[in-house]
Motif scaffolding. Sequence first.
Motif, PDB file in Angstrom:
ATOM      1  N   THR A  59      -7.252  -7.345 -46.240  1.00 35.87           N
ATOM      2  CA  THR A  59      -6.409  -6.672 -45.251  1.00 35.87           C
ATOM      3  C   THR A  59      -5.237  -5.983 -45.933  1.00 35.87           C
ATOM      4  O   THR A  59      -4.892  -4.840 -45.607  1.00 35.87           O
ATOM      5  CB  THR A  59      -5.895  -7.678 -44.206  1.00 35.87           C
ATOM      6  N   ALA A  60      -4.626  -6.669 -46.894  1.00 32.27           N
ATOM      7  CA  ALA A  60      -3.506  -6.070 -47.627  1.00 32.27           C
ATOM      8  C   ALA A  60      -3.944  -4.797 -48.337  1.00 32.27           C
ATOM      9  O   ALA A  60      -3.269  -3.757 -48.269  1.00 32.27           O
ATOM     10  CB  ALA A  60      -2.955  -7.078 -48.637  1.00 32.27           C
TER      11      ALA A  60
ATOM     12  N   GLU B 182     -10.453   2.261 -38.344  1.00 34.39           N
ATOM     13  CA  GLU B 182      -9.551   1.428 -37.548  1.00 34.39           C
ATOM     14  C   GLU B 182     -10.232   0.149 -37.085  1.00 34.39           C
ATOM     15  O   GLU B 182      -9.586  -0.895 -36.939  1.00 34.39           O
ATOM     16  CB  GLU B 182      -9.040   2.224 -36.344  1.00 34.39           C
ATOM     17  N   THR B 183     -11.547   0.214 -36.872  1.00 30.82           N
ATOM     18  CA  THR B 183     -12.265  -0.980 -36.423  1.00 30.82           C
ATOM     19  C   THR B 183     -12.237  -2.078 -37.486  1.00 30.82           C
ATOM     20  O   THR B 183     -12.198  -3.268 -37.156  1.00 30.82           O
ATOM     21  CB  THR B 183     -13.724  -0.627 -36.093  1.00 30.82           C
ATOM     22  N   VAL B 184     -12.263  -1.673 -38.754  1.00 34.67           N
ATOM     23  CA  VAL B 184     -12.208  -2.655 -39.844  1.00 34.67           C
ATOM     24  C   VAL B 184     -10.838  -3.324 -39.876  1.00 34.67           C
ATOM     25  O   VAL B 184     -10.720  -4.556 -39.973  1.00 34.67           O
ATOM     26  CB  VAL B 184     -12.512  -1.980 -41.193  1.00 34.67           C
ATOM     27  N   LEU B 185      -9.788  -2.520 -39.786  1.00 37.06           N
ATOM     28  CA  LEU B 185      -8.430  -3.059 -39.800  1.00 37.06           C
ATOM     29  C   LEU B 185      -8.184  -3.956 -38.589  1.00 37.06           C
ATOM     30  O   LEU B 185      -7.614  -5.052 -38.707  1.00 37.06           O
ATOM     31  CB  LEU B 185      -7.419  -1.915 -39.812  1.00 37.06           C
TER      32      LEU B 185
ATOM     33  N   ALA C  49      -1.575  -0.677 -38.612  1.00 36.12           N
ATOM     34  CA  ALA C  49      -2.298   0.353 -39.363  1.00 36.12           C
ATOM     35  C   ALA C  49      -3.475   0.898 -38.566  1.00 36.12           C
ATOM     36  O   ALA C  49      -3.879   2.050 -38.747  1.00 36.12           O
ATOM     37  CB  ALA C  49      -2.786  -0.218 -40.694  1.00 36.12           C
ATOM     38  N   ALA C  50      -4.018   0.070 -37.667  1.00 33.64           N
ATOM     39  CA  ALA C  50      -5.124   0.515 -36.812  1.00 33.64           C
ATOM     40  C   ALA C  50      -4.622   1.293 -35.604  1.00 33.64           C
ATOM     41  O   ALA C  50      -5.419   1.733 -34.773  1.00 33.64           O
ATOM     42  CB  ALA C  50      -5.945  -0.689 -36.356  1.00 33.64           C
ATOM     43  N   GLY C  51      -3.307   1.445 -35.501  1.00 31.85           N
ATOM     44  CA  GLY C  51      -2.736   2.205 -34.400  1.00 31.85           C
ATOM     45  C   GLY C  51      -2.430   1.381 -33.168  1.00 31.85           C
ATOM     46  O   GLY C  51      -2.118   1.936 -32.108  1.00 31.85           O
ATOM     47  N   ASP C  52      -2.503   0.057 -33.289  1.00 31.66           N
ATOM     48  CA  ASP C  52      -2.255  -0.815 -32.138  1.00 31.66           C
ATOM     49  C   ASP C  52      -0.910  -1.519 -32.311  1.00 31.66           C
ATOM     50  O   ASP C  52      -0.843  -2.713 -32.613  1.00 31.66           O
ATOM     51  CB  ASP C  52      -3.390  -1.833 -32.007  1.00 31.66           C
TER      52      ASP C  52
END
Length: 277
Positions: free
Chosen positions: A266-267, A53-56, A83-86
Amino acid sequence: MIPRRLTETDADWGSWATAYHTTIVGALEDLLFRTVPRPGPAPLDDRPVVVPETVLDGSARWLAAHGAGDLRSLSWAARGHAAAGDDEAAGALLSAAAVHPGYAELVRGASRDVAVATADLAHRLDVVDDVLVAVTALAEESPAPEPPTGLRQRPADATDRDRSRLLVADLVGRRGVPPLATEDAERAGCELVAGCRTAVEDYDLAWFTVAVRGLVRLPHLPPRLVRDAVTFLCAQQDRSGAFGAPLVDDPVERLALHREWTVLATAALVEASEPTT
């Protein structure tokens, strides 16, 4: 080992002794096999692909701050946050863009695919209607293209890089329906894996990210192979959140490469975290 002098003296006895010796050795080997555990084949490594998630989140934040100012960068930044949950950050990004004076122009310059993806995300996040109205209107200007039934023929004189790009465009356009024929899937996998290898050797990060976007759409590939490709791509992110290390001196050119590589990465990583096969 039976001494040669004993077997050569009496041929019959030598034959019997050799057979007896062989039987004893075979019995001992069987006993050893039964009592001493031997390592079996390595277990199938079928762990799923996991994108940190940190990368996204890092790539989403970088695109939001340094993107090209188009709907494509905005959309992938928002999808990266989601996608990172935010979801809160994703919704805030779309809402802020919707009230910006230049938003209408930004929407008009977008492709249909980007508009549809942005509208879907805005709808899921229940973002203000201004976003949905503007983007959905663009998405509905032309009907959705029919997904290809198979892999299209690519120009014979196309470079390997262009062949990969056209192949992935087919895979993205299919959205998993209808399922790709086994022969086509295997051929696509071989081409994309070979493309990844060449892209790494040439450090062509744009090519590599496009290939990864195709790999995550081929469920027949070994998970370890796809996971290794995703891991390599994640490792190309720097501390700022951008991807790649452009070997250019011109800061304007370097920023342009960072923008393109980061939006492509990112895609690929968003779709790797939620595969669309």
